[in-house]
Design a protein around this motif. Structure first.
Motif, mmCIF file in Angstrom:
data_model
loop_
_atom_site.group_PDB
_atom_site.id
_atom_site.type_symbol
_atom_site.label_atom_id
_atom_site.label_comp_id
_atom_site.label_asym_id
_atom_site.label_seq_id
_atom_site.Cartn_x
_atom_site.Cartn_y
_atom_site.Cartn_z
ATOM 1 N N VAL A 169 39.117 -0.327 37.288
ATOM 2 C CA VAL A 169 38.706 1.081 37.263
ATOM 3 C C VAL A 169 39.853 1.958 37.776
ATOM 4 C CG1 VAL A 169 37.117 2.791 38.226
ATOM 5 C CG2 VAL A 169 36.250 0.569 37.460
ATOM 6 N N GLY A 170 40.496 1.524 38.870
ATOM 7 C CA GLY A 170 41.648 2.265 39.378
ATOM 8 C C GLY A 170 42.728 2.376 38.315
ATOM 9 N N GLU A 171 42.960 1.268 37.623
ATOM 10 C CA GLU A 171 44.011 1.237 36.586
ATOM 11 C C GLU A 171 43.717 2.245 35.469
ATOM 12 O OE1 GLU A 171 44.949 -2.773 35.590
ATOM 13 O OE2 GLU A 171 46.313 -2.185 33.967
ATOM 14 N N SER A 172 42.436 2.425 35.147
ATOM 15 C CA SER A 172 42.094 3.386 34.082
ATOM 16 C C SER A 172 42.529 4.805 34.466
ATOM 17 C CB SER A 172 40.590 3.339 33.779
ATOM 18 O OG SER A 172 39.831 4.028 34.760
ATOM 19 N N PHE A 173 42.606 5.071 35.773
ATOM 20 C CA PHE A 173 43.052 6.389 36.256
ATOM 21 C C PHE A 173 44.555 6.434 36.524
ATOM 22 C CE2 PHE A 173 38.525 6.455 37.434
ATOM 23 C CZ PHE A 173 38.149 7.717 37.007
ATOM 24 N N GLY A 174 45.243 5.300 36.344
ATOM 25 C CA GLY A 174 46.675 5.262 36.649
ATOM 26 C C GLY A 174 46.960 4.973 38.111
ATOM 27 N N VAL A 175 45.960 4.400 38.802
ATOM 28 C CA VAL A 175 46.121 4.052 40.221
ATOM 29 C C VAL A 175 45.983 2.534 40.319
ATOM 30 C CG1 VAL A 175 45.293 4.448 42.568
ATOM 31 C CG2 VAL A 175 45.078 6.262 40.855
ATOM 32 N N LEU A 176 47.109 1.855 40.581
ATOM 33 C CA LEU A 176 47.134 0.393 40.478
ATOM 34 C C LEU A 176 47.148 -0.264 41.849
ATOM 35 C CD1 LEU A 176 48.050 1.422 37.650
ATOM 36 C CD2 LEU A 176 49.488 -0.618 37.507
#
Lengths: 190, 193
Positions: A169-176
């Motif tokens: 979910v974080g990755e979908s926002f660009g937060v890895l």
């Protein structure tokens, strides 16, 4: 102020080279991504506590060179110069140079394990404004909308490093998620 | 539970059923223990230290409780220490300084101060003295954590913002049987594999 290295530089750093906990100090594009991710988590019922955002490059410089000199990984004269930090590492006397650097290592509370070659870093995603340290907690399962608007169920996991659904979910926002440092998220996962 | 001494057929059946029940219980208990150890949560008698500050997931220790501390010099050394105070402040205990405190407390640690370390000690792993026997193997201080009669090795490495302390199964680089993380709140030139 005395230019020679020593404990007074820790006091200086606490005023002139402070780290930030504010999301507003992040790079604009990463801040937008983090804001959206945190917003989605909080809307779903999670509690998010931000511990660190942008770190001072001046503070990192003082950490790095005080550590390297104190542990005799380099000569005091080897230290680079840093704009805005008018410190003099070389006292013209090795014992005094080492003592000044050690005062700083102790006052900054830096780790100095035996046989370590792991110095504080001069560069990082935090220093560049592209990382955030935060804790994310909730009870049971929350339903979070990812950036594409899809609702994702995320069970709580005490070990955030293994909660791959949260990471996605974080990755979908660009937060890895960084996989080994529990609170650490960044624009590229490092 | 095992009804030792029963001899009739019915009692033999009861004995067999009881034995099977106990076996299942023991089996579950061991597998749960193994699973929780793998996750690093079964750590109520193992912790780590920054200088004389002990971090451990157990709030029930008291002044006078004794630990063996292993450092990461080579050869590794062990020290006998005991708890001398509870609830240290950030002046005494570096994991509790402002920028580290929230993350380290969030992991469920309780902090204690210990006595018995040399002045140049930096960091190490502490094992409750009454629970663990430490053995020297080729310069490494080892412990048999999982009861397989093989030495398990204690190590530390640095990731981008903290120290990972581990007890490794059977080898210096073996899989972690126990792991714990110390958030340092500054960036490091990491060396964890």
């Amino acid at each position: 102020m005395d230019k020679l290295s020593g404990k007074h530089w820790v006091t200086w750093a606490d005023t002139h080279a402070k780290n930030s906990k504010e999301l507003t100090s992040l790079n604009e594009s990463f801040k937008t991504d983090v804001d959206a991710f945190i917003g989605a988590l909080e809307k779903a019922g999670a509690t998010v506590s931000v511990n660190a955002t942008k770190r001072s490059d001046r503070r990192a410089y003082l950490f790095h060179w005080s550590w390297k000199i104190a542990l005799e990984k380099c000569k005091p004269s080897d230290a680079d110069l840093k704009v805005g930090v008018d410190i003099q590492w070389d006292h013209g006397n090795l014992a005094k140079s080492l003592a000044g650097a050690k005062e700083m290592v102790n006052s900054f509370r830096l780790a100095v394990p035996p046989r370590s070659n792991v110095a504080p870093s001069l560069t990082s995603n935090h220093i560049a404004g592209n990382a955030v340290d935060m804790t994310i907690t909730w009870s049971g399962i929350i339903k979070v909308q990812n950036k594409r608007g899809k609702e994702i169920s995320i069970p709580f996991d005490n070990n955030v490093n293994t909660n791959s659904v949260l990471h996605s979910v974080g990755e979908s926002f660009g937060v890895l998620k960084h996989k080994s440092d529990a609170p650490h998220w960044s624009h590229n996962g490092r | 539970m095992l009804h030792i001494g029963l001899t009739t057929g019915d009692n033999m059946k009861k004995l067999l059923i009881s034995f099977m029940f106990v076996s299942v219980l023991v089996g579950c208990s061991l597998s749960e223990q193994h699973a929780s150890t793998q996750q690093g949560s079964n750590s109520q008698s193992i912790g780590w230290l920054d200088k004389e500050c002990l971090a451990i997931r157990n709030p029930n220790f008291v002044i006078g409780d004794q630990f063996t501390v292993v450092d990461f010099s080579m050869p590794q050394q062990q020290f006998n220490v005991e708890i001398v105070s509870e609830s240290p402040d950030e002046e005494q205990c570096a994991p509790l300084i402002d920028e580290r405190k929230v993350i380290n407390l969030d992991q469920g640690f309780t902090f204690y101060m210990v006595d018995g370390l040399p002045t140049d000690f930096d960091s190490g792993i502490a094992l409750l003295k009454s629970d663990y026997v430490i053995s020297n193997v080729n310069g490494y201080q080892t412990v048999d954590l999982n009861g397989d009669k093989k030495p398990d090795f204690l190590s530390q490495c640095f990731s981008s913002e903290g120290i990972h302390f581990t007890v490794n199964d059977g080898a210096v680089n073996g899989p972690a049987l126990w792991a714990s993380y110390y958030y340092l709140a500054y960036d490091l030139e990491a060396n964890c594999p």
